[in-house]
Design an enzyme around this catalytic site. Structure first.
Site, PDB file in Angstrom:
ATOM      1  N   THR A 149       1.264   3.583   2.258  1.00  0.00           N
ATOM      2  CA  THR A 149       2.029   3.901   3.472  1.00  0.00           C
ATOM      3  C   THR A 149       3.232   2.965   3.581  1.00  0.00           C
ATOM      4  O   THR A 149       4.365   3.410   3.845  1.00  0.00           O
ATOM      5  CB  THR A 149       1.133   3.791   4.730  1.00  0.00           C
ATOM      6  OG1 THR A 149      -0.130   4.394   4.452  1.00  0.00           O
ATOM      7  CG2 THR A 149       1.780   4.484   5.922  1.00  0.00           C
ATOM      8  N   GLY A 201       0.826  -1.215   0.000  1.00  0.00           N
ATOM      9  CA  GLY A 201       0.000   0.000   0.000  1.00  0.00           C
ATOM     10  C   GLY A 201       0.854   1.256   0.000  1.00  0.00           C
ATOM     11  O   GLY A 201       2.089   1.199   0.044  1.00  0.00           O
ATOM     12  N   GLY A 230      -7.627  -3.099   1.785  1.00  0.00           N
ATOM     13  CA  GLY A 230      -8.044  -2.119   0.778  1.00  0.00           C
ATOM     14  C   GLY A 230      -7.269  -2.312  -0.521  1.00  0.00           C
ATOM     15  O   GLY A 230      -7.782  -2.072  -1.610  1.00  0.00           O
ATOM     16  N   GLY A 231      -6.033  -2.767  -0.387  1.00  0.00           N
ATOM     17  CA  GLY A 231      -5.206  -3.008  -1.576  1.00  0.00           C
ATOM     18  C   GLY A 231      -5.318  -4.443  -2.080  1.00  0.00           C
ATOM     19  O   GLY A 231      -4.650  -4.816  -3.050  1.00  0.00           O
ATOM     20  N   LYS A 248      -6.875   7.294   9.733  1.00  0.00           N
ATOM     21  CA  LYS A 248      -7.225   5.861   9.828  1.00  0.00           C
ATOM     22  C   LYS A 248      -7.678   5.449  11.234  1.00  0.00           C
ATOM     23  O   LYS A 248      -8.152   4.329  11.428  1.00  0.00           O
ATOM     24  CB  LYS A 248      -6.014   4.992   9.434  1.00  0.00           C
ATOM     25  CG  LYS A 248      -5.402   5.312   8.076  1.00  0.00           C
ATOM     26  CD  LYS A 248      -6.267   4.850   6.947  1.00  0.00           C
ATOM     27  CE  LYS A 248      -5.676   5.023   5.570  1.00  0.00           C
ATOM     28  NZ  LYS A 248      -4.546   4.193   5.264  1.00  0.00           N
ATOM     29  N   ASP A 265       3.411  -2.610   8.129  1.00  0.00           N
ATOM     30  CA  ASP A 265       2.331  -2.589   7.130  1.00  0.00           C
ATOM     31  C   ASP A 265       1.347  -1.469   7.458  1.00  0.00           C
ATOM     32  O   ASP A 265       1.270  -1.020   8.611  1.00  0.00           O
ATOM     33  CB  ASP A 265       1.614  -3.950   7.120  1.00  0.00           C
ATOM     34  CG  ASP A 265       0.867  -4.200   5.809  1.00  0.00           C
ATOM     35  OD1 ASP A 265       0.783  -3.286   4.974  1.00  0.00           O
ATOM     36  OD2 ASP A 265       0.375  -5.331   5.633  1.00  0.00           O
ATOM     37  N   GLY A 266       0.593  -1.051   6.476  1.00  0.00           N
ATOM     38  CA  GLY A 266      -0.437  -0.037   6.673  1.00  0.00           C
ATOM     39  C   GLY A 266      -1.745  -0.676   7.119  1.00  0.00           C
ATOM     40  O   GLY A 266      -1.814  -1.875   7.399  1.00  0.00           O
ATOM     41  N   GLU A 282      -0.808 -10.574   3.788  1.00  0.00           N
ATOM     42  CA  GLU A 282      -0.505  -9.640   4.884  1.00  0.00           C
ATOM     43  C   GLU A 282      -0.776 -10.293   6.237  1.00  0.00           C
ATOM     44  O   GLU A 282      -0.012 -10.131   7.185  1.00  0.00           O
ATOM     45  CB  GLU A 282      -1.345  -8.368   4.748  1.00  0.00           C
ATOM     46  CG  GLU A 282      -0.896  -7.490   3.588  1.00  0.00           C
ATOM     47  CD  GLU A 282      -1.814  -6.310   3.327  1.00  0.00           C
ATOM     48  OE1 GLU A 282      -1.350  -5.342   2.734  1.00  0.00           O
ATOM     49  OE2 GLU A 282      -2.995  -6.361   3.719  1.00  0.00           O
TER      50      GLU A 282
END
Ligand SMILES: O=C(CO)[C@H](O)[C@H](O)COP(=O)(O)O
Length: 224
Positions: A28, A26, A95-96, A120, A80-81, A102
């Site tokens: 971020t 993602g 979302g990705g 977020k 991770d985001g 993940e």
């Protein structure tokens, strides 16, 4: 500086020489991968497991050495985001579309660091649609069963007019709850459904949440 970038670059401070690391997916996570690439060029010795094809490509571009689970065993740190983070450190991710890898990578990490901008942070999960990854085979039946259990509106995720296909060859259904008062309840309903591969609820997984604030500061929140 970009809020995602300050959070992501702060998280990279946890990475030390010799570590094996998980690389998230993602916009971020991108900034963390970019920073790790710079440090690798300057001599940092790490090996990484990517959570998606796109992250694998980025890691290669930035010169980050890659490894496999078989070789690495448990990872030291994953960065991770997330799409949403509640006050209990529960997350919505995916979302990705990379939620399955993940979640596997986060679950096999000693420390899971989540990096987000402050938009977020939410009091209760559910404004962001919950991604549910399903096997394409007879997915209509799986969809019916999910709908029966969740009683929420959903949309099959699309890309370029076609059903979105994950790195694992599956489909994603995005469920709009508005609010999820009990994430564990939703998790239990989804976990035992045949045809559901994974969902985007990450409950009790994040150890540290790093938040980029609009005033340019960064908050490091650690699970108590
Ligand atoms: O779960 C994810 C991908 O599957 C991402 O971490 C999540 O969608 C957040 O993305 P971004 O950092 O671009 O806002």
């Amino acid at each position: 500086m970009n809020l995602k970038q300050i959070a992501a670059e702060k998280a990279v401070e946890w990475i030390k020489d010799g570590m094996t690391i998980g690389l998230g997916t993602g916009s971020t996570a991108f900034f963390a991968i970019q920073k790790i690439g710079e440090l690798v060029k300057a001599g940092l010795q790490v090996k990484a497991v990517p959570t998606s094809g796109s992250t694998e490509q980025l890691a290669r571009e930035f010169g980050i050495p890659l490894t496999t689970f078989a070789e690495a065993g448990k990872l030291d740190i994953t960065i991770d985001g997330a799409d949403e983070v509640d006050s209990q450190f529960n997350l919505i991710k995916g979302g990705g579309g990379a939620l399955l890898r993940e979640k596997i990578v986060a679950a096999h990490s000693k420390t899971f660091i989540v990096v987000v901008d402050e938009s977020k942070l939410v009091p209760t999960l559910g404004t962001f649609p919950l991604p549910v990854e399903v096997i394409p085979f007879a997915y209509e039946w799986t969809m019916e069963e999910i709908n029966e259990r969740l009683q929420a509106d959903f949309k099959p995720r699309m890309k370029d007019g076609q059903k979105f296909v994950t790195d694992n060859g599956n489909y994603i259904l995005d469920y709009s709850f508005g609010t999820i008062p009990s994430p564990t309840d939703v998790q239990e309903k989804l976990n035992c459904l045949t045809g559901v591969v994974e969902h985007g609820l990450f409950i009790d997984m994040a150890d540290i949440v790093i938040v980029g604030r609009a005033d340019g500061t960064v908050d490091v929140l650690e699970r108590s």
